[in-house]
Write an enzyme that holds these catalytic residues in place. Sequence first.
Site, short mmCIF file in Angstrom:
data_model
loop_
_atom_site.label_atom_id
_atom_site.label_comp_id
_atom_site.label_asym_id
_atom_site.label_seq_id
_atom_site.Cartn_x
_atom_site.Cartn_y
_atom_site.Cartn_z
N CYS A 154 -4.25 -1.43 -4.57
CA CYS A 154 -3.83 -0.79 -3.31
C CYS A 154 -2.37 -1.03 -2.98
CB CYS A 154 -4.74 -1.27 -2.17
SG CYS A 154 -6.48 -0.89 -2.48
N HIS A 192 -0.30 -3.46 6.28
CA HIS A 192 -1.31 -2.99 5.33
C HIS A 192 -2.59 -2.69 6.11
CE1 HIS A 192 -3.14 -2.34 1.48
NE2 HIS A 192 -4.01 -3.32 1.64
N GLU A 220 -3.03 -11.19 7.13
CA GLU A 220 -1.78 -10.47 7.38
C GLU A 220 -1.24 -10.76 8.78
OE1 GLU A 220 0.27 -6.10 6.71
OE2 GLU A 220 -1.91 -6.22 6.92
N LYS A 236 -4.18 3.16 8.62
CA LYS A 236 -5.52 3.31 8.04
C LYS A 236 -6.59 3.60 9.07
CE LYS A 236 -4.42 0.68 3.90
NZ LYS A 236 -3.02 0.33 4.19
N HIS A 266 -8.40 4.36 3.99
CA HIS A 266 -7.64 3.64 2.96
C HIS A 266 -7.57 4.52 1.71
CE1 HIS A 266 -5.81 0.71 0.57
NE2 HIS A 266 -6.58 -0.33 0.79
N PHE A 276 -6.16 -5.57 -4.54
CA PHE A 276 -7.06 -6.39 -5.34
C PHE A 276 -6.31 -6.93 -6.55
CE2 PHE A 276 -11.53 -4.52 -4.21
CZ PHE A 276 -11.39 -5.00 -2.92
#
Length: 392
Positions: free
Chosen positions: A153, A287, A298, A316, A321, A380
């Site tokens: 991502c 993010h 985060e 998002k 996403h 990931f």
Amino acid sequence: MTGLGLVTAAGPDTEATWAAIRAGRATARRDPEPGELPISLSCRVDLADSTPRHSPALRLDPCARMGLTAVTQALERAKIDPADWDPARVAIVTGCSLGGMHTAQVAAARLAADGPTSVSPYFLTGYLINMVSATVALHLGVRGPVLNVATACASGTTALGTARDLLASNQCDIAIVCGADAAVTPAVVTGFAQLGALSDRGSRPFDTARDGFVIAEGAGALVLERPEHAAARSAPHLARLIGYAATTDAHHLVAPHPEGREAERALRAALAEAGIGPGDVGHVNAHGTSTPRGDAVEASLLARVFTHSPPVTSAKGTLGHTLGAAGAIEAALTVLALREDTVPPVAGLTEPDPAFAIDLVTGACRQHENDIAVSNSFGFGGHNAVVVLAKA
């Protein structure tokens, strides 16, 4: 940056996407393929709206179709006619994490039902992860460096940094960056669902009730140019990419480091490369995936780095996403926010988690004059990538 283009669940172009982002309008819907997916929500792109009828692009995997459409928009905004460039001095860098998953799904179904001879000879050219970059290069006649980066991502942001490096090393004068993914398929959705990463109630980044993200598809494209090249053709000036950094957690294949140490190092390194301090940052495009652990990590690192509490947003909640496309899409949105001196709201955020000491934008756009913004991407595998963008 001289051009940008967007194809998302909010619409087939930049204007439709930006309008949804500004309005804080979620695009998640009950998936149109009932019973196929283990989670009922998704953010799909209406490809009928993004590809001209009778276009050769109709034969491409949706991932490549969306990428090509976004790149076409970006070149139009940059006022670039491929007939006028030196194709050997143009680079393409795509960020795609999964490749042509729809093509793979069709091939697997045909193989199981009717055997090998039923599988299209174009299966691999639709499925391979480099085929978005190859398709764009073929369509435009580009003969410079053409490659794909895959950092889950964080892919779209990694693509931006890689393109910047190609320009800095004089391997090209124009670099086209495209993030694209179209992975709303039963296998991929099942994989994320089995990890507990998906929500069936909606994306709510940084909300007390957040319980995962809504899987989405989309594409974002940006055009980077050498300053002298852009000046020579009186190109539009949208923004400047002034800092980039990437790190890896080396902690877990899926979970972020609980203290966000390497993500924080990437953020600080990107600021250092830009030659600025944390206090110079006017807003943050987080993010912000809406996962319980990811948002907490985060938020904590943002509070440590930005003690002046700049406004924080996440796209998002509106777009879901988009996986490998997210970094490019969100960089483009950050450029638009800088140009309009505004910070869009986080769609779906109604009750900010009280544990987070950050200034989250809720409800409506916040007018906020600022010259510099940061966009974070984490993937990931522990991939962290950060870009720092400035007004042109």
